[in-house]
Design a protein around this motif. Structure first.
Motif, mmCIF file in Angstrom:
data_model
loop_
_atom_site.group_PDB
_atom_site.id
_atom_site.type_symbol
_atom_site.label_atom_id
_atom_site.label_comp_id
_atom_site.label_asym_id
_atom_site.label_seq_id
_atom_site.Cartn_x
_atom_site.Cartn_y
_atom_site.Cartn_z
ATOM 1 N N UNK A 140 0.811 -1.213 0.000
ATOM 2 C CA UNK A 140 0.000 0.000 0.000
ATOM 3 C C UNK A 140 0.851 1.273 0.000
ATOM 4 N N UNK A 141 1.858 1.321 0.846
ATOM 5 C CA UNK A 141 2.579 2.574 1.064
ATOM 6 C C UNK A 141 3.154 3.196 -0.201
ATOM 7 N N UNK A 142 3.738 2.433 -1.141
ATOM 8 C CA UNK A 142 4.309 3.087 -2.322
ATOM 9 C C UNK A 142 3.306 3.898 -3.136
ATOM 10 N N UNK A 143 2.026 3.586 -3.031
ATOM 11 C CA UNK A 143 1.012 4.285 -3.831
ATOM 12 C C UNK A 143 0.350 5.441 -3.097
ATOM 13 N N UNK A 144 0.711 5.676 -1.837
ATOM 14 C CA UNK A 144 0.030 6.703 -1.056
ATOM 15 C C UNK A 144 0.458 8.119 -1.415
ATOM 16 N N UNK A 145 1.507 8.270 -2.207
ATOM 17 C CA UNK A 145 1.901 9.618 -2.635
ATOM 18 C C UNK A 145 0.780 10.291 -3.421
ATOM 19 N N UNK A 146 -0.050 9.490 -4.113
ATOM 20 C CA UNK A 146 -1.151 10.078 -4.876
ATOM 21 C C UNK A 146 -2.166 10.764 -3.977
ATOM 22 N N UNK A 147 -2.177 10.422 -2.680
ATOM 23 C CA UNK A 147 -3.073 11.067 -1.725
ATOM 24 C C UNK A 147 -2.350 12.082 -0.846
ATOM 25 N N UNK A 148 -1.099 12.372 -1.163
ATOM 26 C CA UNK A 148 -0.375 13.423 -0.466
ATOM 27 C C UNK A 148 0.597 12.973 0.588
ATOM 28 N N UNK A 149 0.703 11.664 0.850
ATOM 29 C CA UNK A 149 1.642 11.226 1.873
ATOM 30 C C UNK A 149 3.076 11.474 1.406
ATOM 31 N N UNK A 150 3.889 12.034 2.311
ATOM 32 C CA UNK A 150 5.274 12.301 1.996
ATOM 33 C C UNK A 150 5.522 13.618 1.295
ATOM 34 N N UNK A 151 4.497 14.484 1.234
ATOM 35 C CA UNK A 151 4.647 15.767 0.549
ATOM 36 C C UNK A 151 4.807 16.940 1.520
ATOM 37 N N UNK A 152 5.046 16.626 2.783
ATOM 38 C CA UNK A 152 5.361 17.695 3.725
ATOM 39 C C UNK A 152 4.215 18.208 4.555
ATOM 40 N N UNK A 153 3.008 17.631 4.408
ATOM 41 C CA UNK A 153 1.876 18.047 5.238
ATOM 42 C C UNK A 153 1.831 17.134 6.460
ATOM 43 N N UNK A 154 2.133 17.651 7.660
ATOM 44 C CA UNK A 154 2.185 16.787 8.845
ATOM 45 C C UNK A 154 0.860 16.082 9.131
ATOM 46 N N UNK A 155 -0.267 16.782 8.895
ATOM 47 C CA UNK A 155 -1.565 16.169 9.187
ATOM 48 C C UNK A 155 -1.810 14.962 8.284
ATOM 49 N N UNK A 156 -1.504 15.112 6.982
ATOM 50 C CA UNK A 156 -1.689 14.005 6.043
ATOM 51 C C UNK A 156 -0.759 12.846 6.383
#
Length: 301
Positions: free
Chosen positions: A16-32
């Motif tokens: 699952x984790x490799x595809x979560x960038x499409x939902x904003x994970x790892x883009x610098x938003x602490x809440x996400x």
């Protein structure tokens, strides 16, 4: 469409984790990032169950069934995330996940589901428009952000305020009774019984600000907050309408959020609840978006 649909557990994190960038994970938003990290680490923390659909191209759909009861205890809220790369995938992904949700409901005596969709979530909207769920309630997303400078807490005569995190049977009953009365017409608001209160204090880091009548000790107001930066709601006894109890609860709650390190806050308010919108705005919150809650049909209808 050939989809891999499964109930998530931490053992499948790597799927699952490799595809979560499409939902904003790892883009610098602490809440996400914190939301997805909590889901990946312990899906049972705030979620009753999490189902995932994925295809061979790396598109991902996630359906989270929240643990907190709604619909007077008979239902649950669902959070839906749809593939971000192709609008044509929204309906088949949604249908695949929804079939698992319905089966889970049948197995666990959950008879109704609600789905909250923000106006900008067009792919979730596309699935909902193709389903048999119906619009039930429109809401505003309310937000506050800024410097966490302590607010002046309005003082009402004969009323005391305290931070409360469970543990007292009489207080739990007072909070639950007031909450049930205040929101008796809002079947979508999460249920708050003494048992649910204790469970969510322990599991979800939920906490409260309690207003008491200083003479009798009776609970005459309460705000619920958490987990994270979510401000759930305020209830005030009719005997104290027209006083500053609501403003005092709001300010004390925001101050406690600040004490816990939060510099941005979030809540959801029915568009028809003008008093709540006005209170938020008096506390310098802003409307940051809007959305609709869809609901499955009542059993037997």
């Amino acid at each position: 469409m050939d989809l891999d649909v499964f109930r998530y557990s931490p053992a499948r994190r790597g799927d699952v984790q490799p595809s979560l960038a499409q939902f904003g994970m790892g883009r610098g938003d602490p809440a996400t990032d914190s939301y997805f990290e909590a889901l990946l680490t312990d899906p049972g923390h705030s979620h009753h169950a999490v189902f995932v659909a994925r295809d061979g191209a790396g598109s991902l759909g996630i359906a989270s069934i929240m643990r907190r009861p709604i619909f007077a205890g008979a239902g649950r809220m669902v959070v839906l995330l749809m593939p971000q790369d192709d609008e044509s995938k929204a309906v088949p992904f949604g249908q695949a996940m929804w079939s698992r949700i319905v089966a889970f409901g049948n197995e666990n005596r959950i008879s109704r589901f609600g789905v909250s969709v923000r106006d900008e979530q067009g792919l979730v909207q596309a699935f909902l428009d193709s389903s048999d769920l119906s619009p039930l309630q429109e809401h505003h997303a309310m937000g506050w952000s800024g410097e966490p400078v302590p607010l002046a807490v309005a003082q009402a005569d004969g009323v005391s305020l305290e931070i409360y995190e469970g543990g007292d049977v009489q207080t739990n009953e007072g909070i639950a009774t007031l909450w049930e009365w205040a929101f008796r017409r809002d079947t979508l608001l999460p249920v708050l019984t003494p048992g649910v209160l204790e469970e969510f204090v322990a599991r979800e880091n939920v906490w409260f600000v309690v207003a008491r009548d200083t003479g009798s000790g009776r609970v005459i107001g309460v705000s619920e907050a958490g987990p994270g930066n979510f401000f759930s709601g305020i209830a005030v006894a009719r005997s104290h309408w027209g006083t500053t109890v609501a403003e005092g609860l709001a300010a004390a709650t925001m101050n406690e959020f600040f004490n816990r390190g939060h510099t941005s806050l979030f809540s959801m308010v029915r568009k028809t609840n003008r008093a709540s919108v006005a209170l938020h705005e008096r506390m310098n919150w802003e409307i940051t978006g809007s959305g609709t809650i869809y609901a499955s049909a009542e059993p037997g209808s």
